[in-house]
Scaffold this motif. Structure first.
Motif, PDB file in Angstrom:
ATOM      1  N   GLN A  56       0.793  -1.136  -0.058  1.00  0.00           N
ATOM      2  CA  GLN A  56       0.039  -0.106  -0.080  1.00  0.00           C
ATOM      3  C   GLN A  56       0.896   1.362  -0.029  1.00  0.00           C
ATOM      4  OE1 GLN A  56      -3.954  -0.088   2.259  1.00  0.00           O
ATOM      5  NE2 GLN A  56      -2.747  -1.651   3.681  1.00  0.00           N
ATOM      6  N   ARG A  57       0.215   2.374  -0.327  1.00  0.00           N
ATOM      7  CA  ARG A  57       1.205   3.692  -0.365  1.00  0.00           C
ATOM      8  C   ARG A  57       0.734   4.486   0.678  1.00  0.00           C
ATOM      9  NH1 ARG A  57       1.746   5.897  -6.478  1.00  0.00           N
ATOM     10  NH2 ARG A  57       1.994   3.958  -7.575  1.00  0.00           N
ATOM     11  N   LYS A  58       1.601   5.181   1.060  1.00  0.00           N
ATOM     12  CA  LYS A  58       1.263   6.005   2.464  1.00  0.00           C
ATOM     13  C   LYS A  58       1.033   7.439   1.980  1.00  0.00           C
ATOM     14  CE  LYS A  58       4.135   3.201   5.595  1.00  0.00           C
ATOM     15  NZ  LYS A  58       5.200   3.384   6.534  1.00  0.00           N
ATOM     16  N   ILE A  59       0.245   8.014   2.517  1.00  0.00           N
ATOM     17  CA  ILE A  59      -0.053   9.526   2.148  1.00  0.00           C
ATOM     18  C   ILE A  59      -0.242  10.320   3.604  1.00  0.00           C
ATOM     19  CG2 ILE A  59      -1.606  11.156   1.147  1.00  0.00           C
ATOM     20  CD1 ILE A  59      -2.529   9.229  -0.975  1.00  0.00           C
ATOM     21  N   LEU A  95      -3.290   4.879   4.602  1.00  0.00           N
ATOM     22  CA  LEU A  95      -2.726   3.876   3.734  1.00  0.00           C
ATOM     23  C   LEU A  95      -3.622   3.515   2.716  1.00  0.00           C
ATOM     24  CD1 LEU A  95      -1.310   1.236   6.257  1.00  0.00           C
ATOM     25  CD2 LEU A  95      -0.153   2.763   5.084  1.00  0.00           C
ATOM     26  N   PHE A 128      -4.240   3.986  -7.686  1.00  0.00           N
ATOM     27  CA  PHE A 128      -3.468   4.956  -8.507  1.00  0.00           C
ATOM     28  C   PHE A 128      -3.319   4.541  -9.599  1.00  0.00           C
ATOM     29  CE2 PHE A 128      -2.159   5.448  -4.018  1.00  0.00           C
ATOM     30  CZ  PHE A 128      -1.850   6.608  -3.760  1.00  0.00           C
ATOM     31  N   VAL A 181      -8.116   8.516  -5.341  1.00  0.00           N
ATOM     32  CA  VAL A 181      -7.490   7.983  -4.185  1.00  0.00           C
ATOM     33  C   VAL A 181      -8.268   8.399  -2.943  1.00  0.00           C
ATOM     34  CG1 VAL A 181      -5.351   8.643  -2.931  1.00  0.00           C
ATOM     35  CG2 VAL A 181      -5.060   8.113  -5.214  1.00  0.00           C
ATOM     36  N   SER A 217      -2.688   0.168  -3.607  1.00  0.00           N
ATOM     37  CA  SER A 217      -1.980   0.785  -4.768  1.00  0.00           C
ATOM     38  C   SER A 217      -2.778   0.737  -6.098  1.00  0.00           C
ATOM     39  CB  SER A 217      -0.504  -0.227  -5.364  1.00  0.00           C
ATOM     40  OG  SER A 217       0.344  -0.236  -4.096  1.00  0.00           O
TER      41      SER A 217
END
Length: 393
Positions: free
Chosen positions: A3-6, A385, A391, A36, A388
């Motif tokens: 997962q991507r963190k923002i 989180l 995106f 997102v 992915s």
């Protein structure tokens, strides 16, 4: 795939809460950004619970906020609000959230987007980018930090906190985008609207805080003492309310058709019903004394009765109350129906006082400012989180 963190901050503002971002924490492309954000909140969710996201399964808790330094000389930060649909893949960017406005100043100070005194009160000048409006939030400071704890109580919020005073400047100005400028889009403080399946409806359509529609509670067969449980299970009533709201949106120049208003613009305009004060028991169990009120008011948000009162709804009530001829003004007690002063109204969670200042210019009423108090608190800060897949197309 990881997962991507923002980076994000989860905040309560007034009786709402949402996920706050600095604008540059998110993708620049609006389509990708919205995809997102939908995943962050957990929408669309056919179960209506937003279990797989940060949303709280109500219009008051399915919200996102984007903040950035302002390029305007008369403002410190730009504030963009998104109302996230729960069961649809849609974010409505058409209006403001007055409750979350209370959290904009504290967020901006904490993220060093604006300077603030070490002690005293920081006046944060906010450009509300959804509706092109200026707002000033007066945020208490102590030892270089925002004061969040205090004894200010707000019905609809369980715990007391520090008071934040908010000034909405020129709330009856150009207001909404979409060509629906001016305080009264039709030029009149009251109109008759023929709504298919409903009939002729007397209403006030006003741009103040957000585009807002006011009707007499009796028009809907209501008394103004209703709570959520009395309304939100009544499918026939909700359909009637949406029919009025959607056709009024067309009359206000906010949508081309009623269908477009329902499908693409559920956040605004909001519809509220007004009645003379009657006693009732609020959702908290608190007994509300009509002698302490000027009005009873309830407002719908995203197709359901709101659990308290939206911040922008409170602004619209204050503005409409001081303008002769509006449905709100006609409901006000004669001694309270003045061009300046406070309006005390009951809502499902209790009561609230809000004020507006108005004056006549060239024979027309102009509202220069609406003022209300709210509170705000950081609930969590760190990262969200995001899978992915959000995106990628």
């Amino acid at each position: 795939m990881a997962q991507r963190k923002i980076q994000a901050v989860y905040m309560r503002g007034g009786s709402s809460k949402g996920v706050f971002f600095c604008k540059d924490w998110l993708p620049a492309d609006p389509v990708l950004r919205d995809r997102v954000l939908l995943r962050v909140i957990g929408s669309p969710d056919p179960y209506g619970q937003q279990i797989d996201g940060m949303g709280g399964a109500s219009s008051s808790t399915s919200k996102v906020v984007l903040i950035s330094r302002s390029i305007r000389e008369d403002c410190d930060v730009d504030y963009l609000f998104g109302q996230v649909a729960i069961d649809k893949a849609m974010i409505d960017w058409s209006g403001n959230c007055g409750n979350l406005t209370a959290a904009v100043g504290p967020f901006a100070i904490a993220q060093d987007l604006v300077g603030a005194p070490r002690d005293g009160v920081a006046s944060v000048r906010i450009w509300q980018a959804n509706i092109n409006a200026r707002i000033i939030a007066h945020v208490p400071m102590q030892d270089g930090a925002v004061v969040e704890e205090g004894d200010f109580e707000l019905d609809g919020v369980t715990f007391p906190a520090a008071e934040i005073k908010i000034e909405f400047l020129d709330p009856g100005g150009d207001g909404a985008e979409d060509g629906a400028g001016g305080m009264f889009p039709t030029g009149s403080p009251i109109d008759m609207l023929d709504v298919p399946g409903v009939g002729a409806v007397a209403l006030t359509m006003i741009n103040a805080g957000n585009p807002t529609i006011f009707v007499d509670a009796a028009t809907l067969g209501l008394t103004g003492t209703e709570l959520q449980r009395d309304v939100n299970g009544n499918a026939e009533l909700l359909q009637k309310v949406e029919a009025i709201r959607a056709h009024a949106a067309v009359r206000m120049g906010l949508a081309k058709t009623a269908e477009e208003a329902t499908q693409l613009r559920p956040h605004t305009p909001k519809l509220a019903f007004v009645a003379k004060p009657l006693a009732y028991v609020a959702s908290s169990g608190k007994h509300i004394d009509p002698a302490a009120l000027d009005l009873n008011v309830r407002i719908f948000s995203m197709g359901k009765l709101h659990h308290a009162m939206t911040g922008t709804g409170a602004v619209a009530i204050a503005v409409a109350a001081v303008i002769p001829g509006t449905i709100v003004n006609r409901m006000m007690p004669e001694q309270a129906s003045q061009a300046a002063g406070a309006v005390r109204f009951g809502h499902p969670s209790g009561s609230l006082t809000v004020g507006a200042e108005a004056e006549q210019r060239d024979g027309a009423w102009v509202v220069t400012k609406a003022v209300m108090s709210r509170s705000a608190r950081r609930l969590m800060e760190g990262v969200v989180l995001v899978p992915s897949a959000a995106f990628s197309d």
